[in-house]
Design a protein around this motif. Structure first.
Motif, PDB file in Angstrom:
ATOM      1  N   VAL A  49      10.612 144.732  13.239  1.00 57.37           N
ATOM      2  CA  VAL A  49       9.559 145.433  12.498  1.00 57.37           C
ATOM      3  C   VAL A  49       8.254 145.431  13.288  1.00 57.37           C
ATOM      4  N   ILE A  50       7.887 144.271  13.844  1.00 50.44           N
ATOM      5  CA  ILE A  50       6.642 144.195  14.629  1.00 50.44           C
ATOM      6  C   ILE A  50       6.706 145.126  15.830  1.00 50.44           C
ATOM      7  N   GLU A  51       7.856 145.205  16.469  1.00 48.82           N
ATOM      8  CA  GLU A  51       8.002 146.108  17.608  1.00 48.82           C
ATOM      9  C   GLU A  51       7.871 147.564  17.163  1.00 48.82           C
ATOM     10  N   GLY A  52       8.486 147.888  16.023  1.00 49.09           N
ATOM     11  CA  GLY A  52       8.370 149.252  15.512  1.00 49.09           C
ATOM     12  C   GLY A  52       6.958 149.595  15.114  1.00 49.09           C
ATOM     13  N   VAL A  53       6.265 148.646  14.473  1.00 49.04           N
ATOM     14  CA  VAL A  53       4.871 148.870  14.087  1.00 49.04           C
ATOM     15  C   VAL A  53       4.011 149.076  15.322  1.00 49.04           C
ATOM     16  N   GLY A  54       4.243 148.257  16.340  1.00 47.14           N
ATOM     17  CA  GLY A  54       3.473 148.406  17.575  1.00 47.14           C
ATOM     18  C   GLY A  54       3.679 149.763  18.224  1.00 47.14           C
ATOM     19  N   THR A  55       4.898 150.276  18.119  1.00 49.17           N
ATOM     20  CA  THR A  55       5.186 151.587  18.709  1.00 49.17           C
ATOM     21  C   THR A  55       4.489 152.702  17.955  1.00 49.17           C
ATOM     22  N   LEU A  56       4.470 152.623  16.621  1.00 50.22           N
ATOM     23  CA  LEU A  56       3.914 153.706  15.806  1.00 50.22           C
ATOM     24  C   LEU A  56       2.448 153.511  15.436  1.00 50.22           C
ATOM     25  N   ALA A  57       1.866 152.369  15.781  1.00 46.28           N
ATOM     26  CA  ALA A  57       0.463 152.115  15.429  1.00 46.28           C
ATOM     27  C   ALA A  57      -0.480 153.184  15.969  1.00 46.28           C
ATOM     28  N   PRO A  58      -0.341 153.627  17.234  1.00 47.47           N
ATOM     29  CA  PRO A  58      -1.232 154.702  17.706  1.00 47.47           C
ATOM     30  C   PRO A  58      -1.087 155.987  16.892  1.00 47.47           C
ATOM     31  N   THR A  59       0.149 156.284  16.463  1.00 44.41           N
ATOM     32  CA  THR A  59       0.358 157.473  15.636  1.00 44.41           C
ATOM     33  C   THR A  59      -0.329 157.320  14.292  1.00 44.41           C
ATOM     34  N   ALA A  60      -0.217 156.153  13.690  1.00 41.09           N
ATOM     35  CA  ALA A  60      -0.876 155.917  12.413  1.00 41.09           C
ATOM     36  C   ALA A  60      -2.393 156.039  12.548  1.00 41.09           C
ATOM     37  N   ALA A  61      -2.940 155.489  13.632  1.00 39.79           N
ATOM     38  CA  ALA A  61      -4.383 155.579  13.862  1.00 39.79           C
ATOM     39  C   ALA A  61      -4.804 157.029  14.040  1.00 39.79           C
ATOM     40  N   MET A  62      -3.999 157.781  14.793  1.00 35.61           N
ATOM     41  CA  MET A  62      -4.315 159.191  15.000  1.00 35.61           C
ATOM     42  C   MET A  62      -4.341 159.942  13.679  1.00 35.61           C
ATOM     43  N   LEU A  63      -3.326 159.702  12.833  1.00 38.67           N
ATOM     44  CA  LEU A  63      -3.268 160.401  11.556  1.00 38.67           C
ATOM     45  C   LEU A  63      -4.434 160.008  10.648  1.00 38.67           C
ATOM     46  N   MET A  64      -4.787 158.727  10.633  1.00 39.53           N
ATOM     47  CA  MET A  64      -5.892 158.276   9.791  1.00 39.53           C
ATOM     48  C   MET A  64      -7.179 159.011  10.130  1.00 39.53           C
ATOM     49  N   PHE A  65      -7.522 159.008  11.402  1.00 39.30           N
ATOM     50  CA  PHE A  65      -8.796 159.616  11.795  1.00 39.30           C
ATOM     51  C   PHE A  65      -8.716 161.141  11.835  1.00 39.30           C
ATOM     52  N   ALA A  66      -7.516 161.691  12.066  1.00 38.24           N
ATOM     53  CA  ALA A  66      -7.367 163.148  12.018  1.00 38.24           C
ATOM     54  C   ALA A  66      -7.574 163.652  10.595  1.00 38.24           C
TER      55      ALA A  66
END
Length: 469
Positions: A49-66
């Motif tokens: 899970v931590i590895e998956g979160v680390g992989t998708l964290a930039p995507t989540a950040a992008m969506l939040m600020f977008a």
């Protein structure tokens, strides 16, 4: 065993959300956790899970600020002229509205980002669908499929991944595919015509005055709420949702139609050209890859808030107005990280890909480009683009090379599944689409998959007919 469990996990997830037995977030978390335990790797669940979160964290950040950035742009009126133009074209005709949805999604997709495309498209079209009581799954299905065709642009991701994986030039992949992709886009427009005519027969046609009880400028719904942003239509206008034969829902029953007030306090007409220039500069920076996309949207959102709303209470109000969408979308992305983390960490993806490649008869070797095109549909739907292009595509290309098939042909065929990929539960942008449109993910999936598959096969067929693949 891992192959069977991998397919079983995906099938269980899809069945449960399509039957609405579980919410997407719960299904994305609980189902992979159970299957992780079932394969005897429950002790490693946390690491996966931590590895998956680390992989998708930039995507989540992008969506939040977008979401914050484009929400602010909607608040200040940047897209109001676009909506007026769409209204003039649509004329409250359901068929024109659906075609307009496809055209708008295709044009906005030129920026290469699915989330941006869906935010702008839904913001512009949602009020018309609601006011005319059109099926909202038609909107999400057409928008996702159109974006999928355009997602093959060199800066959209899949083409660049294919070029990197096979060490070929992205232009050599994309440019020859333009005729086939153009046929695919035409197929989406024809699909929009068919679905629009179906909606027209079901609902009939209204004049623009009958469809909109307020002036055209008011029909724009953004990503967030806020009382100062919304204008309430007269009582009874546009209430209630409508279903379709495909099982889609038009919205929650009794929900009042709301549009943006043309006199809302958040409008910033004097800053229109600043906001337009900032948006163009942001999209250009994305295309040129001057900085990581999350950083660009973070800077853009901060600058947009500061310039348009210099007072702290106003900034807090704008952030609060879009907080629901930010939380829902980012939560869905992190939930998807559990699914992808388990799927990858346990080795299920690798075993599934090896099994699929191993089932290809030797006699199909000379036709490996076509085989790749067909396989790109299920594989890019059931796994991430990274998993397919960096894990499976090189194996397919190597098998094709043994029979004299050019890696370029295999690479071109590999992008034909993108219209279906854009509705995959592993694509974060699709949650922006269904969330803003207030459509159940299961309804969207049930309605869209068949049309997306058809569009992908049209692109593949056109590529074969034109001798590109």
């Amino acid at each position: 065993m891992l192959t069977i469990l991998g397919f079983a996990m995906i099938a269980t997830f899809l069945v449960l959300i399509m039957m609405k037995k579980m919410s997407p977030i719960a299904a994305l978390v609980l189902i992979p956790a159970l299957f992780c335990v079932a394969v005897g790797q429950g002790a490693q669940l946390g690491d996966y899970v931590i590895e998956g979160v680390g992989t998708l964290a930039p995507t989540a950040a992008m969506l939040m600020f977008a979401i914050v950035y484009f929400g602010v742009m909607i608040d200040v009126g940047l897209f109001d002229p676009i909506v007026r133009g769409i209204l003039r074209f649509c004329r409250a005709d359901p068929m024109r509205i659906v075609v307009g949805t496809a055209l708008l999604a295709a044009v906005v997709s030129l920026d290469g980002d699915g989330s941006t495309t869906f935010m702008i498209t839904v913001s512009a079209m949602y009020p018309l669908y609601k006011r005319l009581k059109m099926s909202l799954v038609v909107m999400t299905g057409v928008a996702a499929t159109a974006n999928g065709v355009m997602n093959t642009l060199p800066w959209g991701g899949p083409t660049a991944r294919a070029a990197t994986a096979l060490k070929v030039d992205a232009a050599d992949i994309f440019v020859p595919m333009i005729p086939a992709l153009a046929v695919g886009l035409l197929a989406v427009i024809l699909l929009a015509c068919v679905l629009g005519r179906r909606e027209r027969r079901r609902l009939g046609m209204l004049t623009l005055d009958e469809a909109l009880v307020t002036e055209p400028e008011t029909v724009l719904v953004g990503a967030g709420g806020g009382n100062d942003r919304l204008a309430k239509a007269p009582e009874g206008a546009g209430t209630g949702g409508t279903g379709t034969a495909d099982g889609g829902e038009g919205g929650e029953a009794g929900e009042e139609f709301r549009g943006l007030d043309p006199h809302r306090s958040t409008l910033r007409p004097r800053l229109y050209w600043f906001n337009a220039g900032l948006t163009v500069a942001l999209l250009a920076a994305m295309i040129l890859e001057l900085m990581p996309i999350p950083v660009l949207f973070l800077l853009g959102a901060a600058l947009a808030l500061t310039v348009n709303f210099p007072h702290m209470p106003d900034q807090r109000a704008r952030i609060a107005a879009h907080a629901d969408n930010v939380l829902n979308v980012s939560g869905m992305v992190f939930a998807a990280a559990v699914f992808t983390g388990v799927l990858t960490g346990t080795g299920m993806v690798e075993h599934m890909a090896d099994w699929l490649v191993g089932t290809i008869p030797d006699a199909m070797g000379p036709h490996m480009a076509v085989v790749t095109g067909v396989l790109s549909l299920p594989l890019t739907y059931f796994m991430s683009n990274d998993g397919f292009y960096f894990g499976v595509l090189p194996v397919l290309a190597e098998a094709g090379a043994a029979h004299g098939v050019s890696p370029l042909e295999v690479a071109r065929a590999s992008i034909v599944g993108q219209p279906l990929h854009m509705s995959s539960p592993l694509v974060p942008a699709v949650y922006v689409l269904v969330g803003m449109a207030k459509v159940e993910f299961g309804d969207h999936t049930r309605f869209t998959v068949k049309w997306a598959v058809l569009t992908s096969l049209v692109v593949l067929g056109a590529g074969i007919l034109f001798g590109i693949i």
